[in-house]
Design a protein around this motif. Structure first.
Motif, short mmCIF file in Angstrom:
data_model
loop_
_atom_site.label_atom_id
_atom_site.label_comp_id
_atom_site.label_asym_id
_atom_site.label_seq_id
_atom_site.Cartn_x
_atom_site.Cartn_y
_atom_site.Cartn_z
N VAL A 9 -0.31 12.37 -8.89
CA VAL A 9 -1.76 12.50 -8.79
C VAL A 9 -2.17 12.02 -7.40
O VAL A 9 -1.37 11.47 -6.66
N GLY A 10 -3.40 12.21 -7.07
CA GLY A 10 -3.92 11.70 -5.80
C GLY A 10 -4.16 12.77 -4.78
O GLY A 10 -5.10 12.68 -4.00
N GLY A 11 -3.32 13.76 -4.73
CA GLY A 11 -3.51 14.88 -3.82
C GLY A 11 -3.51 14.49 -2.35
O GLY A 11 -2.89 13.50 -1.95
N PRO A 12 -4.23 15.25 -1.53
CA PRO A 12 -4.26 15.01 -0.08
C PRO A 12 -4.75 13.62 0.33
O PRO A 12 -4.20 13.04 1.26
N PRO A 13 -5.76 13.04 -0.34
CA PRO A 13 -6.17 11.69 0.09
C PRO A 13 -5.04 10.66 -0.06
O PRO A 13 -4.88 9.79 0.80
N ALA A 14 -4.27 10.75 -1.13
CA ALA A 14 -3.17 9.81 -1.32
C ALA A 14 -2.08 10.05 -0.27
O ALA A 14 -1.48 9.10 0.25
N LEU A 15 -1.83 11.31 0.06
CA LEU A 15 -0.85 11.63 1.10
C LEU A 15 -1.31 11.10 2.45
O LEU A 15 -0.50 10.57 3.23
N LEU A 16 -2.58 11.22 2.74
CA LEU A 16 -3.14 10.68 3.98
C LEU A 16 -3.02 9.15 3.99
O LEU A 16 -2.68 8.55 5.02
N GLY A 17 -3.27 8.51 2.86
CA GLY A 17 -3.11 7.06 2.76
C GLY A 17 -1.67 6.63 2.98
O GLY A 17 -1.40 5.63 3.64
N LEU A 18 -0.73 7.40 2.43
CA LEU A 18 0.69 7.09 2.64
C LEU A 18 1.05 7.22 4.12
O LEU A 18 1.75 6.38 4.67
N ALA A 47 0.83 -1.21 0.00
CA ALA A 47 0.00 0.00 0.00
C ALA A 47 0.87 1.25 0.00
O ALA A 47 0.60 2.21 -0.75
N ALA A 48 1.92 1.25 0.80
CA ALA A 48 2.81 2.42 0.85
C ALA A 48 3.49 2.62 -0.50
O ALA A 48 3.64 3.75 -0.97
N ALA A 49 3.90 1.53 -1.15
CA ALA A 49 4.54 1.64 -2.46
C ALA A 49 3.59 2.24 -3.49
O ALA A 49 3.99 3.07 -4.32
#
Length: 170
Positions: free
Chosen positions: A114-123, A101-103
């Motif tokens: 791409v992904g913005g804040p939601p992807a950063l929160l997921g990371l 998931a982190a990768a």
């Protein structure tokens, strides 16, 4: 663990395994349709679908190991040293799944951008879970393997902390 609880746990694990198999079959179909609807993400759909299936396999490994631990509990063998390999397998599966998931989030944020804040929160969530799993695997499991794995260590007969392991009973 009494028989009704053991049976209920096995039923829940069976439903989770069945659901994960259904999701594994549905992932490629949904990825293909998402690629058709959004042509800009079409090159990412199959690699991400493969990674999602691999992550679900990690979850399934953890569920099967949990089933084995539940079987050991119902046979009063949970305090055997052989239970450690199932605990280790659960931790390795969880660490591997969160690493995947982190990768994906690193790829989305820093490479594809791409992904913005939601992807950063997921990371951030994946990184936090990864750190917690590594800390747990090094502290509690190491503590458990160093000490005698008798029921007295877990039930707290000597330290007054009912139901807590000694390394958490400080």
């Amino acid at each position: 663990m009494s028989t009704p609880y053991s049976t209920a746990l096995r039923a829940a694990l069976s439903l989770l395994l069945l659901g994960s198999l259904i999701v594994q079959v549905a992932i490629p179909v949904n990825a293909k349709s998402a690629g058709e609807v959004f042509p800009e993400i079409e090159p990412l759909t199959m690699p991400y679908a493969i990674l999602a299936i691999a992550a679900i396999v990690g979850v399934q490994v953890g569920l099967i190991a949990t089933w084995r631990l539940a079987s050991m509990v119902s046979k009063d063998r949970i305090f055997d040293k052989s239970a450690l390999k199932w605990v280790d397998l659960i931790l390795v599966a969880l660490i591997g799944t969160t690493a995947l998931a982190a990768a994906v989030f690193v790829h989305l944020i820093f490479i594809v951008q791409v992904g913005g804040p939601p992807a950063l929160l997921g990371l951030g969530g994946a990184w936090h879970l990864e750190c917690r799993c590594c800390c747990f695997s090094r502290s509690c499991v190491a503590c458990w393997s160093r000490r005698s794995t008798t029921a007295a260590n877990w039930r707290g007969s000597s330290n007054g902390h009912q139901g807590r392991h000694r390394c958490h009973a400080r």
